[in-house]
Write an enzyme that holds these catalytic residues in place. Sequence first.
Site, PDB file in Angstrom:
ATOM      1  N   ASP A   1       0.841  -1.207   0.000  1.00  0.00           N
ATOM      2  CA  ASP A   1       0.000   0.000   0.000  1.00  0.00           C
ATOM      3  C   ASP A   1       0.878   1.259   0.000  1.00  0.00           C
ATOM      4  O   ASP A   1       0.558   2.255  -0.647  1.00  0.00           O
ATOM      5  CB  ASP A   1      -0.931  -0.011   1.220  1.00  0.00           C
ATOM      6  CG  ASP A   1      -1.777  -1.277   1.247  1.00  0.00           C
ATOM      7  OD1 ASP A   1      -2.301  -1.661   0.183  1.00  0.00           O
ATOM      8  OD2 ASP A   1      -1.886  -1.907   2.318  1.00  0.00           O
TER       9      ASP A   1
ATOM     10  N   HIS B   1      -5.145  -3.713   5.300  1.00  0.00           N
ATOM     11  CA  HIS B   1      -4.747  -4.005   3.913  1.00  0.00           C
ATOM     12  C   HIS B   1      -5.947  -4.525   3.115  1.00  0.00           C
ATOM     13  O   HIS B   1      -5.933  -5.641   2.628  1.00  0.00           O
ATOM     14  CB  HIS B   1      -3.592  -5.010   3.901  1.00  0.00           C
ATOM     15  CG  HIS B   1      -3.148  -5.388   2.509  1.00  0.00           C
ATOM     16  ND1 HIS B   1      -2.617  -4.484   1.620  1.00  0.00           N
ATOM     17  CD2 HIS B   1      -3.197  -6.575   1.845  1.00  0.00           C
ATOM     18  CE1 HIS B   1      -2.349  -5.093   0.475  1.00  0.00           C
ATOM     19  NE2 HIS B   1      -2.695  -6.368   0.578  1.00  0.00           N
TER      20      HIS B   1
HETATM   21  C1  LMR Z   1      -2.735  -6.685  -3.259  1.00  0.00           C
HETATM   22  O1  LMR Z   1      -2.944  -5.695  -2.571  1.00  0.00           O
HETATM   23  O2  LMR Z   1      -2.470  -6.593  -4.464  1.00  0.00           O
HETATM   24  C2  LMR Z   1      -2.739  -8.040  -2.625  1.00  0.00           C
HETATM   25  O3  LMR Z   1      -3.287  -7.973  -1.356  1.00  0.00           O
HETATM   26  C3  LMR Z   1      -3.410  -9.091  -3.446  1.00  0.00           C
HETATM   27  C4  LMR Z   1      -4.897  -8.883  -3.622  1.00  0.00           C
HETATM   28  O4  LMR Z   1      -5.639  -9.872  -3.519  1.00  0.00           O
HETATM   29  O5  LMR Z   1      -5.325  -7.780  -3.890  1.00  0.00           O
END
Ligand code: LMR
Length: 337
Positions: free
Chosen positions: A175, A202
């Site tokens: 992120d 996240h």
């Molecule tokens: C991301 O942020 O790209 C990872 O967490 C994978 C997803 O499933 O998005």
Amino acid sequence: QSSAISQCRVCWRLYQATPGQMQTRQFRVAVIGAVGGIGQPLSLLLMANKLVTELVLHDLTATKGFGQDLSHIDRACQVKSFFGEDQMKSAIKGSDIVMITAGMPRKPGQTRDFLFDTNAPIVAKAAGLVSQHAAHAMVGIITNPVNAVVAVAAEAMKKAGYYDPDRLFGVTTLDVVRAEKFIGDHMSIHPGKVRIPVIGGHAGTTIVPIFSQCQPPFEGDEKCIASIVKRIQTGGDEVVKAKAGQGSATLSMAYAAARFTNALMLGLKGEPGPPECAYVQSDATEAPFFSTPLTLGPKGIEENHGLPELDECEKEQLKVAVDALKKSAAKGVKFME
Ligand code: LMR
């Protein structure tokens, strides 16, 4: 500030081992899920990092050929390969850092949370083994849904006999990497010159980039901020959609996880770089786990810098994130009951 930024960038890019450094033992890093889409590029990046002198690969399927492949790279790093449930213990034992990336990625239309039932038991197993056989290891969890499985890992470690909240991290570095990239591109500056805390969790709106604290100060109006915030929050979906059924982000995630592993190693050496955000046990908010900037040290979290100063809009985003993160953590705890 700017010398701290360049120090971080230099540390991160200091990959080339000189012959004089060849013999020193640095760190044993285990990658659990090493043959997967993230595990492979992560292992390659770790192999190329001079601080890693023992790279341990583990997956449920055979890792030998992959380990053999990596072992031809001209680095002062020994590669050890393990596979199958029975050998997970040997992979983990004696490791300084265990990066867990094992599990399923999502498909278009699925949320990260959709993966919980499949991935939670895998994380619980690996975390329990760390507790029993590498209690002092730093554990980085990449497996999704990070917001919930970090709580699973914490409970599994408590059950297994040893849990140190200062050594368990949900990896949210992607992120931050996305924020730095999108802001850098917008401001026409190198993304490596951008520093911005991305707090919360996240997934979607739990990802809260703090534009008011961006360095250099962000140039753009509220509409522009809102659109970049949205892109950071949905960066994972953007990749899942583009891969059209072939999984989620692997290369950028591996890059981000390698950056975080590097930060852990610098901390272990007692030479921490500037703070990195990660999703850890926290009393910064009402959510039991929350990502804020951390200074890393030999014992894991040396200092949790807590919530940065927030503007009114960021305070609103924080509320939304905290509500969702409380539920995610509760789901993880319930699973382990
Ligand atoms: C991301 O942020 O790209 C990872 O967490 C994978 C997803 O499933 O998005």
